[in-house]
Design a protein around this motif. Structure first.
Motif, short mmCIF file in Angstrom:
data_model
loop_
_atom_site.label_atom_id
_atom_site.label_comp_id
_atom_site.label_asym_id
_atom_site.label_seq_id
_atom_site.Cartn_x
_atom_site.Cartn_y
_atom_site.Cartn_z
N ASN A 145 -3.28 -4.27 -9.60
CA ASN A 145 -2.20 -4.07 -8.86
C ASN A 145 -2.45 -4.33 -7.60
N THR A 196 -1.76 -1.89 -4.45
CA THR A 196 -2.95 -0.85 -4.01
C THR A 196 -4.31 -1.43 -4.29
N ALA A 250 -5.56 -1.10 -7.23
CA ALA A 250 -5.95 -0.19 -8.60
C ALA A 250 -6.14 -1.13 -9.85
N SER A 285 -6.21 -1.25 -13.76
CA SER A 285 -5.85 -0.70 -15.20
C SER A 285 -6.61 -1.68 -16.23
#
Length: 120
Positions: free
Chosen positions: A25, A28, A30, A32
């Motif tokens: 992402n 952010t 982040a 996955s």
């Protein structure tokens, strides 16, 4: 190919064996998890127009194509000719795709104390 590749999509991998492909992402940072690659990959690049993501296996000096839907890596050619001036062969550690010329480039890395320059 399952999944799609776009110029705004960022992918990453870890150096475990077998490695894991991640979607990143960009807002952010982040991760996955997409899935296991089945091999160790050191660097990734992509051709969003063709929907292709490549990775390089540094120890094996081999190019792989990644399925961005499952994470699975398919072995491609072993990279040769990375021993400039007849010196020792150095593995490709970084790859980049040029969409203007459709060329895939690789860069070697000389270990500390090496006597041969990096190659692009």
């Amino acid at each position: 190919m399952t999944g799609t590749v776009s110029a705004s999509q960022l992918y990453g991998t870890n150096f475990d064996n077998p490695g894991t492909l991640f979607s990143v992402n960009q807002a952010t940072g982040a991760l996955s998890t997409i899935g296991a690659t089945g091999t160790v990959l050191g660097d990734l690049t992509s051709n969003p127009s063709a929907g292709t993501v490549w990775g390089v296996n540094i120890p094996g000096n081999q190019l792989y194509t990644l399925n961005v839907g499952t994470g699975a890596a398919t072995a491609g050619p072993v990279i040769t000719g990375t021993n400039p001036a007849g010196g020792p062969a150095f593995p490709i550690v970084s790859i980049a795709y040029d969409p203007r010329t459709s060329a895939l480039y690789g860069n070697t890395s000389v270990p500390f104390g090496g006597t041969t320059a990096d190659t692009l």
